[in-house]
Design a protein around this motif. Structure first.
Motif, PDB file in Angstrom:
ATOM      1  N   ARG A  23     -54.740  35.293 -30.552  1.00  0.00           N
ATOM      2  CA  ARG A  23     -53.727  35.562 -29.617  1.00  0.00           C
ATOM      3  C   ARG A  23     -53.603  36.603 -28.679  1.00  0.00           C
ATOM      4  N   ILE A  24     -53.037  36.302 -27.514  1.00  0.00           N
ATOM      5  CA  ILE A  24     -52.762  37.430 -26.522  1.00  0.00           C
ATOM      6  C   ILE A  24     -51.750  38.265 -26.688  1.00  0.00           C
ATOM      7  N   ALA A  25     -51.909  39.579 -26.596  1.00  0.00           N
ATOM      8  CA  ALA A  25     -50.848  40.495 -26.867  1.00  0.00           C
ATOM      9  C   ALA A  25     -49.761  40.542 -25.472  1.00  0.00           C
ATOM     10  N   GLY A  26     -49.512  39.779 -25.190  1.00  0.00           N
ATOM     11  CA  GLY A  26     -48.393  39.602 -24.021  1.00  0.00           C
ATOM     12  C   GLY A  26     -46.873  39.912 -24.676  1.00  0.00           C
ATOM     13  N   VAL A  27     -46.311  40.696 -24.483  1.00  0.00           N
ATOM     14  CA  VAL A  27     -45.087  41.103 -25.040  1.00  0.00           C
ATOM     15  C   VAL A  27     -43.975  40.042 -24.922  1.00  0.00           C
ATOM     16  N   SER A  28     -43.815  39.406 -23.529  1.00  0.00           N
ATOM     17  CA  SER A  28     -42.926  38.196 -23.335  1.00  0.00           C
ATOM     18  C   SER A  28     -43.207  37.243 -24.138  1.00  0.00           C
ATOM     19  N   GLY A  29     -44.490  36.740 -24.328  1.00  0.00           N
ATOM     20  CA  GLY A  29     -44.779  35.328 -25.050  1.00  0.00           C
ATOM     21  C   GLY A  29     -44.505  35.762 -26.782  1.00  0.00           C
ATOM     22  N   ILE A  30     -44.891  36.868 -26.969  1.00  0.00           N
ATOM     23  CA  ILE A  30     -44.278  37.130 -28.342  1.00  0.00           C
ATOM     24  C   ILE A  30     -43.033  37.445 -28.633  1.00  0.00           C
ATOM     25  N   LEU A  31     -42.144  38.085 -27.637  1.00  0.00           N
ATOM     26  CA  LEU A  31     -40.799  37.999 -27.990  1.00  0.00           C
ATOM     27  C   LEU A  31     -40.104  36.864 -27.692  1.00  0.00           C
ATOM     28  N   GLY A  32     -40.640  35.800 -26.827  1.00  0.00           N
ATOM     29  CA  GLY A  32     -40.343  34.551 -26.618  1.00  0.00           C
ATOM     30  C   GLY A  32     -40.273  33.844 -27.772  1.00  0.00           C
ATOM     31  N   GLY A  33     -41.401  33.793 -28.553  1.00  0.00           N
ATOM     32  CA  GLY A  33     -41.593  33.032 -29.728  1.00  0.00           C
ATOM     33  C   GLY A  33     -40.626  33.175 -30.785  1.00  0.00           C
ATOM     34  N   LEU A  34     -39.669  34.424 -30.623  1.00  0.00           N
ATOM     35  CA  LEU A  34     -38.632  34.973 -31.592  1.00  0.00           C
ATOM     36  C   LEU A  34     -37.502  34.031 -31.041  1.00  0.00           C
ATOM     37  N   MET A  35     -37.388  33.633 -29.725  1.00  0.00           N
ATOM     38  CA  MET A  35     -36.100  33.014 -29.359  1.00  0.00           C
ATOM     39  C   MET A  35     -36.266  31.580 -29.841  1.00  0.00           C
ATOM     40  N   ARG A  36     -37.430  30.997 -30.090  1.00  0.00           N
ATOM     41  CA  ARG A  36     -37.475  29.746 -30.651  1.00  0.00           C
ATOM     42  C   ARG A  36     -38.652  29.766 -31.821  1.00  0.00           C
ATOM     43  N   PRO A  37     -37.948  30.261 -32.782  1.00  0.00           N
ATOM     44  CA  PRO A  37     -38.641  30.409 -34.119  1.00  0.00           C
ATOM     45  C   PRO A  37     -39.317  29.270 -34.769  1.00  0.00           C
ATOM     46  N   LYS A  38     -40.698  29.333 -35.244  1.00  0.00           N
ATOM     47  CA  LYS A  38     -41.303  28.308 -36.078  1.00  0.00           C
ATOM     48  C   LYS A  38     -41.864  28.821 -37.258  1.00  0.00           C
ATOM     49  N   ALA A  39     -41.669  28.081 -38.364  1.00  0.00           N
ATOM     50  CA  ALA A  39     -41.950  28.463 -39.809  1.00  0.00           C
ATOM     51  C   ALA A  39     -43.359  28.969 -39.738  1.00  0.00           C
ATOM     52  N   GLY A  40     -43.520  30.247 -40.348  1.00  0.00           N
ATOM     53  CA  GLY A  40     -44.682  30.919 -40.443  1.00  0.00           C
ATOM     54  C   GLY A  40     -45.188  31.867 -39.128  1.00  0.00           C
ATOM     55  N   ASP A  41     -44.411  31.648 -38.306  1.00  0.00           N
ATOM     56  CA  ASP A  41     -44.774  32.267 -36.914  1.00  0.00           C
ATOM     57  C   ASP A  41     -43.742  33.634 -36.360  1.00  0.00           C
ATOM     58  N   ILE A  42     -43.112  33.988 -37.550  1.00  0.00           N
ATOM     59  CA  ILE A  42     -42.191  34.876 -37.091  1.00  0.00           C
ATOM     60  C   ILE A  42     -42.388  36.376 -37.542  1.00  0.00           C
ATOM     61  N   SER A  43     -43.056  36.682 -38.811  1.00  0.00           N
ATOM     62  CA  SER A  43     -43.320  37.725 -39.355  1.00  0.00           C
ATOM     63  C   SER A  43     -44.130  38.637 -38.514  1.00  0.00           C
ATOM     64  N   TRP A  44     -45.199  38.139 -38.017  1.00  0.00           N
ATOM     65  CA  TRP A  44     -46.217  38.733 -37.099  1.00  0.00           C
ATOM     66  C   TRP A  44     -45.471  39.179 -35.862  1.00  0.00           C
ATOM     67  N   ARG A  45     -44.676  38.312 -35.485  1.00  0.00           N
ATOM     68  CA  ARG A  45     -43.774  38.572 -34.039  1.00  0.00           C
ATOM     69  C   ARG A  45     -42.968  39.948 -34.440  1.00  0.00           C
ATOM     70  N   VAL A  46     -42.250  39.930 -35.476  1.00  0.00           N
ATOM     71  CA  VAL A  46     -41.242  40.639 -35.846  1.00  0.00           C
ATOM     72  C   VAL A  46     -42.203  42.231 -35.901  1.00  0.00           C
ATOM     73  N   ALA A  47     -43.052  42.000 -36.631  1.00  0.00           N
ATOM     74  CA  ALA A  47     -43.846  43.500 -37.044  1.00  0.00           C
ATOM     75  C   ALA A  47     -44.617  43.803 -35.666  1.00  0.00           C
ATOM     76  N   PHE A  48     -44.989  43.093 -34.717  1.00  0.00           N
ATOM     77  CA  PHE A  48     -45.349  43.546 -33.447  1.00  0.00           C
ATOM     78  C   PHE A  48     -44.489  44.186 -32.511  1.00  0.00           C
ATOM     79  N   ILE A  49     -43.288  43.601 -32.578  1.00  0.00           N
ATOM     80  CA  ILE A  49     -42.144  44.098 -31.666  1.00  0.00           C
ATOM     81  C   ILE A  49     -41.717  45.530 -32.405  1.00  0.00           C
ATOM     82  N   ALA A  50     -41.388  45.673 -33.920  1.00  0.00           N
ATOM     83  CA  ALA A  50     -41.040  46.621 -34.503  1.00  0.00           C
ATOM     84  C   ALA A  50     -42.058  47.769 -34.329  1.00  0.00           C
ATOM     85  N   GLY A  51     -43.426  47.356 -34.344  1.00  0.00           N
ATOM     86  CA  GLY A  51     -44.280  48.623 -34.107  1.00  0.00           C
ATOM     87  C   GLY A  51     -44.318  49.071 -32.695  1.00  0.00           C
ATOM     88  N   LEU A  52     -43.996  48.130 -31.492  1.00  0.00           N
ATOM     89  CA  LEU A  52     -43.660  48.761 -30.172  1.00  0.00           C
ATOM     90  C   LEU A  52     -42.467  49.837 -30.183  1.00  0.00           C
TER      91      LEU A  52
END
Length: 142
Positions: A33-62
């Protein structure tokens, strides 16, 4: 205009850039995956099962990394009103959607992959930034 030479720190900028480059390279190699912050954050706005935890971890790390790395953060000073900040945020969000990505996605990840679309987007947002600073500092400000 004057340059604050005591704030000119090319070594730390080079080290920081190398760390960012290594991080996005590892992210794409390990996750595909590309480390584009808007895409990662945007994925949290329309969550899919199994796709939330890594996005939350990425944003929390930032958010957490600067707090963990630096004991005393520099003073934050914002010279803009709240309505100006809201308008700027909305414009950045609209531009991110319209441009199909943000500065981290296009400027760091896309340009490093020689993506023509990302190079064009990076040239466009850099030119817009230069024009905005010129207008704000030389045409509007006294």
């Amino acid at each position: 205009m004057s340059i604050a030479w005591n704030a000119f720190t090319p070594a730390t900028a080079l080290i920081g850039g190398a760390i960012i480059g290594a991080a996005v390279a590892l992210f794409v190699v390990l996750n595909g995956r590309i480390a584009g912050v808007s895409g990662i954050l945007g994925g949290l706005m329309r969550p899919k099962a199994g796709d939330i935890s890594w996005r939350v971890a990425f944003i929390a790390g930032l958010v957490a990394a600067p707090l963990a790395l630096f004991a005393a953060l520099p003073e934050i000073r914002v010279d803009a009103s709240f309505p100006t900040l809201v308008a700027a945020g909305l414009l950045v969000g609209a531009g991110t959607r319209y441009g199909g990505g943000c500065t981290s996605g296009h400027g760091v990840c896309g340009v490093s992959r020689s993506s023509p679309r990302s190079i064009a987007a990076t040239v466009a947002f850099m030119a817009a930034g230069f024009a905005t600073v010129f207008v704000a500092r030389h045409l509007i400000a006294p």
